[in-house]
Motif scaffolding. Structure first.
Motif, PDB file in Angstrom:
ATOM      1  N   LYS A 227      39.796  30.360  31.821  1.00  0.00           N
ATOM      2  CA  LYS A 227      40.912  31.115  31.252  1.00  0.00           C
ATOM      3  C   LYS A 227      40.959  32.524  31.833  1.00  0.00           C
ATOM      4  O   LYS A 227      42.034  33.052  32.109  1.00  0.00           O
ATOM      5  N   ARG A 228      39.781  33.141  31.991  1.00  0.00           N
ATOM      6  CA  ARG A 228      39.739  34.483  32.556  1.00  0.00           C
ATOM      7  C   ARG A 228      38.321  34.812  32.987  1.00  0.00           C
ATOM      8  O   ARG A 228      37.357  34.136  32.594  1.00  0.00           O
ATOM      9  N   VAL A 229      38.204  35.853  33.784  1.00  0.00           N
ATOM     10  CA  VAL A 229      36.905  36.413  34.159  1.00  0.00           C
ATOM     11  C   VAL A 229      36.606  37.537  33.176  1.00  0.00           C
ATOM     12  O   VAL A 229      37.308  38.561  33.155  1.00  0.00           O
ATOM     13  N   VAL A 230      35.609  37.346  32.337  1.00  0.00           N
ATOM     14  CA  VAL A 230      35.260  38.353  31.329  1.00  0.00           C
ATOM     15  C   VAL A 230      34.674  39.583  32.006  1.00  0.00           C
ATOM     16  O   VAL A 230      35.042  40.722  31.711  1.00  0.00           O
ATOM     17  N   LEU A 245      32.539  33.786  32.802  1.00  0.00           N
ATOM     18  CA  LEU A 245      33.858  33.172  32.808  1.00  0.00           C
ATOM     19  C   LEU A 245      34.136  32.568  31.433  1.00  0.00           C
ATOM     20  O   LEU A 245      33.266  31.921  30.846  1.00  0.00           O
ATOM     21  N   GLU A 246      35.359  32.759  30.947  1.00  0.00           N
ATOM     22  CA  GLU A 246      35.722  32.261  29.621  1.00  0.00           C
ATOM     23  C   GLU A 246      36.493  30.946  29.706  1.00  0.00           C
ATOM     24  O   GLU A 246      37.440  30.803  30.496  1.00  0.00           O
ATOM     25  N   HIS A 251      31.450  29.755  27.266  1.00  0.00           N
ATOM     26  CA  HIS A 251      31.477  30.639  28.421  1.00  0.00           C
ATOM     27  C   HIS A 251      30.549  30.085  29.500  1.00  0.00           C
ATOM     28  O   HIS A 251      29.659  29.272  29.241  1.00  0.00           O
ATOM     29  N   MET A 349      40.390  36.721  41.342  1.00  0.00           N
ATOM     30  CA  MET A 349      40.126  37.157  39.971  1.00  0.00           C
ATOM     31  C   MET A 349      38.748  37.805  39.857  1.00  0.00           C
ATOM     32  O   MET A 349      38.574  38.822  39.185  1.00  0.00           O
ATOM     33  N   ALA A 353      37.812  41.758  38.938  1.00  0.00           N
ATOM     34  CA  ALA A 353      36.884  42.130  37.875  1.00  0.00           C
ATOM     35  C   ALA A 353      35.777  43.028  38.405  1.00  0.00           C
ATOM     36  O   ALA A 353      35.357  43.984  37.740  1.00  0.00           O
TER      37      ALA A 353
END
Length: 361
Positions: A227-230, A245-246, A251, A349, A353
């Motif tokens: 979903k996203r790179v935390v 990574l989420e 995670h 991505m 980050a």
């Protein structure tokens, strides 16, 4: 059995140690009909060793050879897109070493020309063809819950394994112009991919495109796109990195780097409620070292640890057998250009980050 006439672009260490011996072992399926490299001495030595009649220093010229059915591209990745497109325009099927290319624009160009010409392109993510990995993908689907995933690839440099196990021919007969062109092209493509960036982020991007593409491509097949790179960090001039990574409900930690220790620790481990699954890879530069699936499970009062070694057949051989079916039996490859494009999106991505975590950012 139909024999495919294949041409090979790039005669470096991976071709010498892996591709030529594997293709030779699959001689009922493949005939090495042409080779290409910018080193005349490599062309002579490798051409003589494998009795290849057609030898070229120009990739576009080789791909126009009428009798070729397919082209294997394993030269420097700055030139991958040009070579793929040249092969496609000559209606050759293509197996291309990862990374397929360095930019999203190159990926789109490859997809467009492939569709225009009606031929197949398969990206050489050989780890995803290892039987232990294929089995793991199916086992993960059976888990009712995923709590956590770890993706790790901390290895010693390739030369640490090659020096003890293989003889690789290297010649210093490449022109200064060619060396400068490669450097200039690399700088331009990385800038196109991630914009203006300091040297350590540019280095991190190249590491993601190289070693990282194995891990993150396989991760996507196992659990999908994050979903996203935390968060993400790089250090040691981009030679080490880690990220969180989420996903929905869990995670992933990702860690990678290259050092000078003669060991190869590459694995993906998925933790469920009462079972964990771990695919463990070894260096591909020593063929037939097994890829294993390790299963740890609690069942009632009992706890078990199982190591599954489906075969000693190396992942590259499995990959070439699969590519044969892609060409001859019209199988759709699972490692398509569209699939490889997802890696490039994830790399960007991760770099963004990291950029946000740079000092004074």
């Amino acid at each position: 059995m139909t024999r495919l006439k294949i041409g090979i672009i790039g005669l470096g260490e991976v071709a010498q140690i892996i591709h030529f011996p594997v293709l030779e072992s699959l001689s009922e399926r493949y005939e090495i009909a042409a080779i290409c490299d910018i080193s005349p001495k490599l062309l002579e030595v490798i051409g003589d060793r494998y009795h290849v009649p057609n030898r070229y220093v120009d990739a576009a010229e080789m791909t126009s050879l009428p009798e070729l059915d397919a082209v294997l591209i394993c030269n420097s990745d700055e030139y991958h897109a040009d070579c793929v497109i040249a092969a496609l325009q000559n209606k050759k099927h293509v197996l291309i070493e990862k990374p397929m290319c360095l930019t999203l624009q190159e990926a789109d160009d490859i997809i467009r020309v492939r569709d225009e010409m009606g031929v197949k392109v398969m990206v050489g993510y050989m780890r995803r063809y290892a039987p232990a990995f294929v089995q793991m993908v199916e086992e993960v689907k059976k888990l009712d819950t995923i709590n956590y995933v770890r993706v790790r690839d901390i290895i010693g440099g390739n030369h640490l394994f090659i020096d003890q196990s293989s003889k690789v021919h290297r010649f210093d007969d490449i022109s200064e112009h060619a060396k400068l062109d490669r450097a200039d092209r690399a700088a331009k493509l990385v800038k196109d991919a991630i914009g203006e960036a300091p040297a350590d982020l540019r280095s991190a991007y190249r590491l993601l495109c190289g070693l990282g593409s194995h891990d993150l491509s396989a991760m996507r097949e196992v659990i999908g796109f994050p979903k996203r790179v935390v968060s993400a960090r790089q250090w040691n001039n981009g030679r080490f990195m880690s990220a969180i990574l989420e996903y929905d409900g869990f995670h992933v930690t990702y860690e990678t780097g290259i050092d000078h220790i003669r060991r190869f620790d590459a694995h993906i481990e998925v933790y469920g409620n009462n079972k964990s699954l771990k695919v463990q890879y070894n260096t591909p530069y020593m063929r037939h070292l097994p890829t294993t699936l390790q299963v740890n499970e609690t069942n009632g009062e009992a706890y078990s640890e199982t190591v599954v070694r489906p075969t000693f057949k190396d992942a590259y051989t499995c990959q070439f057998e699969y590519f044969y079916d892609v060409v001859v039996n019209d199988v759709t490859p699972k490692t398509t250009p569209e699939d490889a494009k997802e890696d490039l999106k994830l790399f960007q991505m991760l770099i963004e980050a990291m950029r946000g975590n740079e000092p004074n950012s």
